[in-house]
Every structure is written in structure tokens, then in C-alpha cells.
Design a protein around this motif. Structure first.
Motif, PDB file in Angstrom:
ATOM      1  N   TRP A  63      32.809  28.291  49.391  1.00 18.48           N
ATOM      2  CA  TRP A  63      33.278  29.455  48.115  1.00 18.48           C
ATOM      3  C   TRP A  63      31.931  29.402  46.940  1.00 18.48           C
ATOM      4  O   TRP A  63      32.061  30.489  45.962  1.00 18.48           O
ATOM      5  CB  TRP A  63      35.073  29.111  47.711  1.00 18.48           C
ATOM      6  N   LEU A  86      36.046  33.365  41.388  1.00 22.15           N
ATOM      7  CA  LEU A  86      36.624  32.386  42.562  1.00 22.15           C
ATOM      8  C   LEU A  86      36.242  31.094  42.104  1.00 22.15           C
ATOM      9  O   LEU A  86      37.897  30.595  42.607  1.00 22.15           O
ATOM     10  CB  LEU A  86      35.700  33.138  43.388  1.00 22.15           C
ATOM     11  N   ASN A  87      36.040  30.082  41.829  1.00 22.68           N
ATOM     12  CA  ASN A  87      35.241  28.883  41.367  1.00 22.68           C
ATOM     13  C   ASN A  87      36.925  28.450  40.223  1.00 22.68           C
ATOM     14  O   ASN A  87      37.317  27.621  41.021  1.00 22.68           O
ATOM     15  CB  ASN A  87      34.502  28.731  40.597  1.00 22.68           C
ATOM     16  N   ILE A 102      39.977  28.929  42.160  1.00 22.22           N
ATOM     17  CA  ILE A 102      40.102  27.698  43.376  1.00 22.22           C
ATOM     18  C   ILE A 102      40.469  26.421  43.462  1.00 22.22           C
ATOM     19  O   ILE A 102      41.511  25.228  43.245  1.00 22.22           O
ATOM     20  CB  ILE A 102      38.632  27.750  44.523  1.00 22.22           C
ATOM     21  N   ALA A 140      40.701  32.649  48.885  1.00 24.67           N
ATOM     22  CA  ALA A 140      39.067  33.484  48.266  1.00 24.67           C
ATOM     23  C   ALA A 140      39.488  35.178  48.986  1.00 24.67           C
ATOM     24  O   ALA A 140      38.363  36.038  48.671  1.00 24.67           O
ATOM     25  CB  ALA A 140      37.985  32.801  49.230  1.00 24.67           C
ATOM     26  N   TYR A 159      41.072  37.130  46.687  1.00 28.55           N
ATOM     27  CA  TYR A 159      40.336  37.518  45.871  1.00 28.55           C
ATOM     28  C   TYR A 159      39.316  38.791  46.475  1.00 28.55           C
ATOM     29  O   TYR A 159      39.251  39.848  45.199  1.00 28.55           O
ATOM     30  CB  TYR A 159      39.469  35.896  44.780  1.00 28.55           C
ATOM     31  N   THR A 218      34.809  38.762  53.507  1.00 27.78           N
ATOM     32  CA  THR A 218      36.234  37.879  54.354  1.00 27.78           C
ATOM     33  C   THR A 218      35.466  37.395  55.600  1.00 27.78           C
ATOM     34  O   THR A 218      36.324  36.706  56.274  1.00 27.78           O
ATOM     35  CB  THR A 218      37.047  38.813  54.753  1.00 27.78           C
ATOM     36  N   ILE A 266      34.450  34.051  55.293  1.00 32.43           N
ATOM     37  CA  ILE A 266      34.946  32.859  54.278  1.00 32.43           C
ATOM     38  C   ILE A 266      35.909  32.675  55.897  1.00 32.43           C
ATOM     39  O   ILE A 266      36.424  31.632  55.999  1.00 32.43           O
ATOM     40  CB  ILE A 266      35.599  33.862  53.438  1.00 32.43           C
TER      41      ILE A 266
END
Length: 479
Positions: free
Chosen positions: A58, A66-67, A70, A177, A180, A454, A457
Motif C-alpha cells: 500500500w 491511506l497509510n 491501514i 485500500a 479508499y 483497484t 490492489i
């Protein structure tokens, strides 16, 4: 004394025999999956190098928000906490199985006062007292390794629970993720829709003024109104989808819906992946995917349980001993004359059980076979996930390139249509069609931007990435 010498003779013999465990010895299964990786799409930027970024994939999206999400999810996700609880439960059961290796020791103490019947005992003192205390010890020697196999199965169960938790972690990281990125995508699409709504509102006002001056027909006015309201109608739908993505993300973090509204207070672009992604060599998949590792540990546990069932065919040797004090009065309980002791051994061997033991062995062997089939299914499912993710990621990049060209052409067409209309060489329907096409192309391009991210991901998830950087920490249940 003869019994004592016999027991002393049996103990070293039993200790030697306890190293022999009946039942099959476990060998981890192997799978040849090289052929499944020969379709890597170089045009998707995928390589077979070592995927060093998989451990914290990520962070390659370079999005601080985002970090942070997570990190919060790792600390608070409810599914992860439940998996941690299950892991602790299995570890406790492993310790229970370990306890069967050792002798047991019980302490007891008692006092009793009783009176006999005069009609039975005749004359004399009819009341008696008895005081006692002591220790009882017992030890079932693991002569044929049934306990050893039970401990082996329990250890494998712990390994399976560890991998099950890692699998929850891999899925959770991906879901955070994905939601988000989805939320950021809906924010971007909302921005596009609102910008187009503003532009179409200006166009509609112009048409209204021209219609009032008799320069525009009624049909052009109604078409402009229809175009405007169609764009306006898409905004509530996109806003609903944005709210759903934010709420789902909040729940993944173990928080109430609406808790993350501040994170999305300002619209930010969809995080973009790096240009080149290494997905590793074929053997990495078997070592990395937690679900495959879990299935392998489950197979190991069921193999050991075949040995547990097989051990029931063989004799069992149990040593028993006791030491204590007994007296008819409390004052004399601790005198040397009150001492008692006993020592002995029991050998039991099922000679006839109606075939129950062998049928249990046969049943457990089938459970072992089912576990092996489950491992094979996990390998195939992993290959399917990777193949689908690679294909989707590669094809979406091809689609995105076309959508970029389409959006550029649609924007130029809308500009040309407006110029032609202003010059009187085109009717208003051409302007409306061009505007609708531009909005559709921009929206599709924004959705494709998110789909590329995505897709990556999902590829990272299919490759089993994410748990490695969190191993041997709180996430493994070692708090």
C-alpha cells in the motif's frame, strides 16, 4: 518389592519406546505451477522479479491518508481481533495437549466422624474418627506415540490458526485500500458531474434567453432542460455511493459510520500505482499465500490425527503412586506410624471393540484425504485469483488508453459543436450530443483511473502480500 522392581524395569523401556510414534509421518505436498505463470503480460508492466514491495504494497501508492487508515485498521479491525482470539484459543488447546506428556499430581485431605449401629456392632465405642492427607500421582507413558501425535496435531492447528489470521489480514488490507480508492473515485466523479452541471446550467440559461428572444425553438429548450436534469440526477447517486464507501471503510476500521467524514472533507485524486510491478516467481505463491499455508497446516494436523487414532490399537501403560498419612485422631496424624504409600502400574489393551478403532482410523484417513483435496483446491483458487487479477490489470490499462483518447476527442468535439452552433452552421442537438458524450467519456475515464489502482490492489491480494511486514508483532497475536 517384586512389583517395584518390575515398574522400575518398565520405566526405561517405556521411555525408549515413547520415541516410536505410530501412524504416517507427514511430508508437505508439492505443486508444480511454473506453467501457470507463462502468460505474464509485459504490456501491463508485470515482471517476474522479486516482489520486494509486496510486504507493504500500500505504501507504493504514495498516499499518506491511506497509510494512516491501514495502520488504524490493523489496530482495530473487528475481524482481525476475532481471528486473534481464535489464535489464542488454539494456542491454549495446544498447551492442553502438551500437558498430556507429563505426570499428574493431586493433593487431598479429609476428616471423617462416623457412628455404627448398636444393633449391628453390639456394645463398645460406636463412634470412630478418621483423618487423612496425601498425594496421588499418575503417568500414562506415551509408549506408542499417541500423545506425541496429538501434540503434533495441536502444533499444526496453531500454524493453521496463524495462517488463517494472516489471510484475514491480507483481505482486510485489500478491502481498506479498495474502499479508499472507491471513495476517492466517487469524489472525482462527483467533481466532474458538478463541473458539467455548472457548464450545462450556463448553456441552459443561454438557451432560455435565446428562446425568449424567439431565436430558439421549444424543442431545443426542452432538450437543454433534459440534458441538464439528467446530469443533475447523477449527482445524488454518486453521493450515495461515496457515503457507502466511506461508511464501509469506517466499519473496516472498527468505527461507526460517519467517523471518517473528516478524512474525505477535501477531494483528493485517486492514488496511482507505479509503472512496473514485480509479481515474483511461481514458487513464491505457495510460500506467500496464507490460505495455501493454512490448508497445508490443516493437512499436517489431520495426518497427525491418523497417528492418534492408530495408537488406540496398542497397549497403554499407566503408572500410579500415592503417599499420605492416616490416623484415627488428629493429634497422631503426623506421626511416622501414620504414613501410607502405594505404587503400581496398569496395562490396558483393547482386544475386541467391534471394529470401532479401525473404523475410526479409516474415518480419520478420509479426513486426511479431504484436507489434501482442500490444499489442492486452495492452490487452484490461488492460481485462478492471480490469473484473473493479472488479466484484469493488463486489460484495464489497454482500456484506459482508449478512454483517454476518447475523452480528448469528446472534449474537442464539444468545443467544435459549440463553435458550429454559435456560427449558425449546426443545430442545438449537436451541442447536446457532444456535451453528453464528453460527460460520459470523462466519467468513464475517471472510473478507469480507479479501476487500474483497484486492479493492482486485487493483484497484490491475490499474490498474498501484506502480512509479511507485520509478522512477529502484535498482528500475530504476540502482545
Amino acid at each position: 518389592m517384586k512389583v517395584r522392581r518390575l515398574i522400575l524395569a518398565l520405566v526405561p523401556s517405556a521411555a525408549l519406546l515413547s520415541g516410536c510414534a505410530v501412524g504416517p509421518d507427514y511430508t508437505a505436498p508439492q505443486a508444480d505451477i511454473d506453467a501457470e505463470f507463462n502468460q505474464l503480460r509485459s504490456d501491463a508492466g508485470l515482471t517476474a522479479g522479486q516482489p520486494t514491495e509486496l510486504a507493504r504494497w500500500w505504501t507504493t501508492l504514495d498516499d499518506p491518508a491511506l497509510n494512516q487508515l491501514i495502520d488504524r485498521a490493523v489496530a482495530s479491525n473487528l475481524d482481525l481481533r476475532a481471528a486473534t482470539s481464535r489464535l489464542r484459543q488454539v494456542r491454549a488447546l495446544r498447551n492442553v495437549a502438551e500437558g498430556d506428556r507429563f505426570p499428574t499430581l493431586d493433593a487431598s485431605a479429609g476428616a471423617q466422624r462416623s457412628r455404627a449401629s448398636e444393633n449391628v456392632s453390639g456394645s463398645g465405642d460406636l463412634t470412630t474418627e478418621l483423618y487423612s492427607s496425601g498425594f496421588d500421582a499418575g503417568w500414562e507413558l506415551d509408549v506408542f506415540g499417541g500423545v506425541a501425535r496429538s501434540v503434533e496435531a495441536a502444533e499444526a492447528d496453531v500454524g493453521a490458526a496463524v495462517e488463517a489470521r494472516r489471510d484475514v489480514l491480507v483481505s482486510m488490507l485489500a478491502e481498506v485500500a479498495l474502499n479508499y480508492v472507491e471513495a476517492r473515485s466517487f469524489q472525482e466523479r462527483l467533481r466532474i458531474a458538478r463541473d458539467n452541471l455548472e457548464s450545462q446550467s450556463d448553456t441552459f440559461e443561454l438557451v432560455v434567453s435565446r428562446h425568449a428572444a424567439g431565436l430558439v425553438q421549444d424543442i431545443d429548450l426542452e432538450r437543454a432542460r433534459s440534458n441538464l436534469e439528467r446530469t443533475r440526477s447523477s449527482i445524488p447517486q454518486l453521493a450515495t455511493q461515496l457515503e457507502r464507501a466511506r461508511n464501509r471503510l469506517a466499519v473496516l476500521l472498527g468505527e461507526q459510520p460517519g467517523a471518517l467524514d473528516g478524512v474525505f472533507e477535501r477531494s483528493e485524486p485517486v492514488p496511482s500505482p507505479q509503472l512496473e510491478v514485480a509479481i515474483g516467481v511461481p514458487a513464491d505463491l505457495l510460500r506467500r499465500r496464507p490460505d495455501i499455508r493454512q490448508a497445508e497446516r490443516e493437512l499436517a494436523a489431520e495426518t497427525a490425527r491418523v497417528g492418534v487414532a492408530t495408537a488406540e490399537l496398542y497397549p497403554k501403560l499407566r503408572l500410579n503412586g500415592s503417599v499420605g498419612l492416616e490416623a484415627l485422631s488428629g493429634g497422631s496424624l503426623f506421626e511416622s506410624a501414620s504414613r501410607t504409600f502405594g505404587i503400581g502400574s496398569i496395562v490396558s489393551w483393547p482386544l475386541f471393540s467391534g471394529g470401532q478403532i479401525r473404523n475410526r482410523i479409516a474415518a480419520q484417513s478420509e479426513v486426511q484425504q479431504q484436507a489434501y483435496i482442500g490444499w489442492q483446491a486452495a492452490v487452484l483458487a490461488a492460481l485462478e485469483d492471480v490469473d484473473n487479477a493479472v488479466t484484469a490489470y493488463a486489460n484495464e490499462q489497454l482500456r484506459h488508453a482508449s478512454l483517454e483518447r476518447s475523452a480528448e476527442s469528446a472534449a474537442r468535439a464539444a468545443t467544435l459543436a459549440r463553435s458550429r452552433y454559435d456560427a449558425g452552421v449546426a443545430d442545438f442537438i449537436e451541442v447536446l450530443d457532444a456535451d453528453r458524450e464528453r460527460l460520459s467519456s470523462e466519467d468513464a475515464l475517471a472510473a478507469s483511473n480507479a479501476e487500474i489502482t483497484t486492479g493492482l490492489i486485487r493483484l497484490y491480494k491475490a499474490l498474498g502480500g501484506g502480512w509479511q511486514s507485520l509478522a512477529r508483532t502484535r498482528v500475530e497475536g504476540h502482545e
